[in-house]
Design a protein around this motif. Structure first.
Motif, PDB file in Angstrom:
ATOM      1  N   LEU A 289       0.828  -1.205   0.000  1.00  0.00           N
ATOM      2  CA  LEU A 289       0.000   0.000   0.000  1.00  0.00           C
ATOM      3  C   LEU A 289       0.869   1.264   0.000  1.00  0.00           C
ATOM      4  N   TRP A 290       1.972   1.215   0.729  1.00  0.00           N
ATOM      5  CA  TRP A 290       2.869   2.381   0.755  1.00  0.00           C
ATOM      6  C   TRP A 290       3.430   2.653  -0.634  1.00  0.00           C
ATOM      7  N   ASN A 291       3.916   1.598  -1.300  1.00  0.00           N
ATOM      8  CA  ASN A 291       4.514   1.769  -2.625  1.00  0.00           C
ATOM      9  C   ASN A 291       3.482   2.233  -3.654  1.00  0.00           C
ATOM     10  N   GLU A 292       2.263   1.726  -3.549  1.00  0.00           N
ATOM     11  CA  GLU A 292       1.200   2.203  -4.423  1.00  0.00           C
ATOM     12  C   GLU A 292       0.936   3.683  -4.173  1.00  0.00           C
ATOM     13  N   GLY A 293       1.017   4.099  -2.914  1.00  0.00           N
ATOM     14  CA  GLY A 293       0.795   5.492  -2.576  1.00  0.00           C
ATOM     15  C   GLY A 293       1.844   6.412  -3.165  1.00  0.00           C
ATOM     16  N   GLN A 294       3.082   5.945  -3.259  1.00  0.00           N
ATOM     17  CA  GLN A 294       4.130   6.762  -3.875  1.00  0.00           C
ATOM     18  C   GLN A 294       3.855   6.956  -5.368  1.00  0.00           C
ATOM     19  N   GLN A 295       3.324   5.919  -6.012  1.00  0.00           N
ATOM     20  CA  GLN A 295       2.933   6.053  -7.421  1.00  0.00           C
ATOM     21  C   GLN A 295       1.797   7.063  -7.572  1.00  0.00           C
ATOM     22  N   ASP A 296       0.886   7.073  -6.608  1.00  0.00           N
ATOM     23  CA  ASP A 296      -0.205   8.055  -6.641  1.00  0.00           C
ATOM     24  C   ASP A 296       0.335   9.478  -6.519  1.00  0.00           C
ATOM     25  N   TRP A 297       1.315   9.684  -5.641  1.00  0.00           N
ATOM     26  CA  TRP A 297       1.922  11.008  -5.522  1.00  0.00           C
ATOM     27  C   TRP A 297       2.573  11.415  -6.835  1.00  0.00           C
ATOM     28  N   MET A 298       3.274  10.480  -7.476  1.00  0.00           N
ATOM     29  CA  MET A 298       3.913  10.777  -8.758  1.00  0.00           C
ATOM     30  C   MET A 298       2.907  11.188  -9.821  1.00  0.00           C
ATOM     31  N   ALA A 299       1.743  10.556  -9.798  1.00  0.00           N
ATOM     32  CA  ALA A 299       0.737  10.806 -10.826  1.00  0.00           C
ATOM     33  C   ALA A 299       0.186  12.225 -10.785  1.00  0.00           C
ATOM     34  N   LEU A 300       0.481  12.978  -9.716  1.00  0.00           N
ATOM     35  CA  LEU A 300      -0.022  14.347  -9.622  1.00  0.00           C
ATOM     36  C   LEU A 300       0.671  15.290 -10.598  1.00  0.00           C
ATOM     37  N   SER A 301       1.882  14.939 -11.043  1.00  0.00           N
ATOM     38  CA  SER A 301       2.637  15.820 -11.931  1.00  0.00           C
ATOM     39  C   SER A 301       3.142  15.058 -13.150  1.00  0.00           C
ATOM     40  N   THR A 302       3.103  15.714 -14.284  1.00  0.00           N
ATOM     41  CA  THR A 302       3.593  15.091 -15.512  1.00  0.00           C
ATOM     42  C   THR A 302       5.114  15.040 -15.570  1.00  0.00           C
ATOM     43  N   THR A 303       5.779  15.741 -14.657  1.00  0.00           N
ATOM     44  CA  THR A 303       7.246  15.738 -14.664  1.00  0.00           C
ATOM     45  C   THR A 303       7.826  15.138 -13.381  1.00  0.00           C
ATOM     46  N   ALA A 304       7.052  14.332 -12.683  1.00  0.00           N
ATOM     47  CA  ALA A 304       7.524  13.727 -11.445  1.00  0.00           C
ATOM     48  C   ALA A 304       8.484  12.582 -11.715  1.00  0.00           C
ATOM     49  N   HIS A 305       9.425  12.369 -10.795  1.00  0.00           N
ATOM     50  CA  HIS A 305      10.266  11.181 -10.863  1.00  0.00           C
ATOM     51  C   HIS A 305      10.392  10.579  -9.470  1.00  0.00           C
ATOM     52  N   LEU A 306      10.627   9.268  -9.440  1.00  0.00           N
ATOM     53  CA  LEU A 306      10.660   8.496  -8.202  1.00  0.00           C
ATOM     54  C   LEU A 306      12.078   8.040  -7.896  1.00  0.00           C
ATOM     55  N   VAL A 307      12.486   8.194  -6.640  1.00  0.00           N
ATOM     56  CA  VAL A 307      13.770   7.682  -6.167  1.00  0.00           C
ATOM     57  C   VAL A 307      13.486   6.773  -4.972  1.00  0.00           C
ATOM     58  N   THR A 308      13.792   5.487  -5.115  1.00  0.00           N
ATOM     59  CA  THR A 308      13.565   4.509  -4.057  1.00  0.00           C
ATOM     60  C   THR A 308      14.899   4.082  -3.467  1.00  0.00           C
ATOM     61  N   LEU A 309      15.020   4.150  -2.137  1.00  0.00           N
ATOM     62  CA  LEU A 309      16.278   3.855  -1.453  1.00  0.00           C
ATOM     63  C   LEU A 309      16.157   2.599  -0.605  1.00  0.00           C
TER      64      LEU A 309
END
Length: 333
Positions: A289-309
């Motif tokens: 659920l947490w990882n799905e939520g990060q994808q949802d945050w990304m979907a708010l912007s057309t120029t978003a990028h994800l960094v997973t540590l």
């Protein structure tokens, strides 16, 4: 320093006034931090002492799935270069605010639930070499006055804007939010879109997170009981020092569906820390659920990028400060 000590000791303040201690609430914050961190987190104190720590993102993506209008360019106006470290009256409540550095952009550092401006100690100095940097203690945290009314992310964003107006800190802004502060940063960016030119989310709690914790199965374990107890003990405004109505606040955040093309970095830990006796099925459910939520945050912007540590706890700004600093500076002029 273990997770309990890291939460208890972060109330030290550089300015006047007495820090707020948490008691029972501090233990609850530990539970939230455990669920929002990773099993392999590093010592926040040592990380702060080594700001040049190098981290290797496991994932770095650009989201281009939605279409929205471009971000408005904010005109530059006269900007302060003086250090501000004081308490300011905002609607009858004294709020501690600190602004340092100078530049064409102001970086707003927004702490997580129950946290305060000291959580950004590893970030502020380096960013202040490139930009104006402001952090603050929300009412009920740090050395600010106790909260006098119930709050949501919308009210917090408006209060932050009022604070910036009062001390004369104009945009453009890059909003940086950690944990629950991520949703406040998103709300601020949505409400004041013409003044925000960048957004950095640091292990930002998804809108589904409160419901996910409340849905932990009752299996007789202490961990499950503690997590379910958050729903009645901490999430209502009477149960926390900020008087944040957690359920209502995240419900508001779900209504934000687009930030257009706002440059956005979503930084997150790969796994959550959980109570040791929590069922494996629940641990996996919460991680998913947490990882799905990060994808949802990304979907708010057309120029978003994800960094997973992989090698970090929930407090990425202290565990991996160099990575957070890099993502912030990428958004500066």
């Amino acid at each position: 320093m273990n997770p309990i000590d890291s939460i208890r000791h972060r109330t030290t303040q550089p300015s006047s006034g007495q820090p707020r201690t948490s008691g029972r609430f501090g233990l609850v914050l530990l539970t939230i931090a455990l669920l929002a961190g990773t099993a392999c987190g590093t010592d926040p104190t040592s990380a702060a002492d080594s700001p040049t720590t190098t981290s290797t993102p496991a994932v770095d993506q650009t989201n281009t799935t939605s279409v929205a209008p471009p971000t408005t360019t904010v005109p530059l106006i006269a900007r302060s270069t003086a250090t501000i470290d004081e308490h300011v009256d905002i609607r009858g409540v004294r709020v501690h605010v600190r602004c340092v550095g100078h530049g064409d952009t102001t970086v707003l550092l927004i702490a997580g639930f129950g946290g305060d401006s000291t959580s950004w100690a590893s970030i502020e100095p380096s960013v202040a070499d490139r930009a104006r940097v402001c952090s603050y203690d929300r009412p009920g945290t740090g050395t600010s006055d106790p909260a006098t009314s119930n709050a949501t992310f919308t009210t917090q964003a408006h209060e932050l804007r009022a604070l910036l107006d009062t001390i004369g800190e104009p945009g453009p802004y890059v909003a940086v939010g950690h944990s629950f502060g991520g949703a406040e940063a998103i709300t601020f960016a949505s409400l004041f879109a013409d003044e925000v030119t960048g957004l950095v989310l640091v292990d930002a709690s998804p809108t589904t997170w409160p419901a996910a914790l409340c849905a932990v199965a009752e299996d007789g374990s202490e961990g499950a009981a503690m997590l379910r107890g958050l729903c009645t003990g901490t999430f209502p405004p009477a149960g926390n020092d900020e008087r944040l109505d957690v359920v209502a606040a995240f419900a508001e955040a779900t209504r934000i569906v687009s930030l257009g093309s706002l440059p956005t970095a979503v930084i997150t830990a790969s796994r959550r820390e959980t109570p040791p006796d929590l069922a494996t099925s629940e641990v996996e459910r919460l991680n998913e659920l947490w990882n799905e939520g990060q994808q949802d945050w990304m979907a708010l912007s057309t120029t978003a990028h994800l960094v997973t540590l992989d090698d970090t706890g929930h407090n990425i700004q202290t565990d991996q400060p160099a990575l957070v600093i890099d993502e912030i500076t990428r958004l500066l002029p």
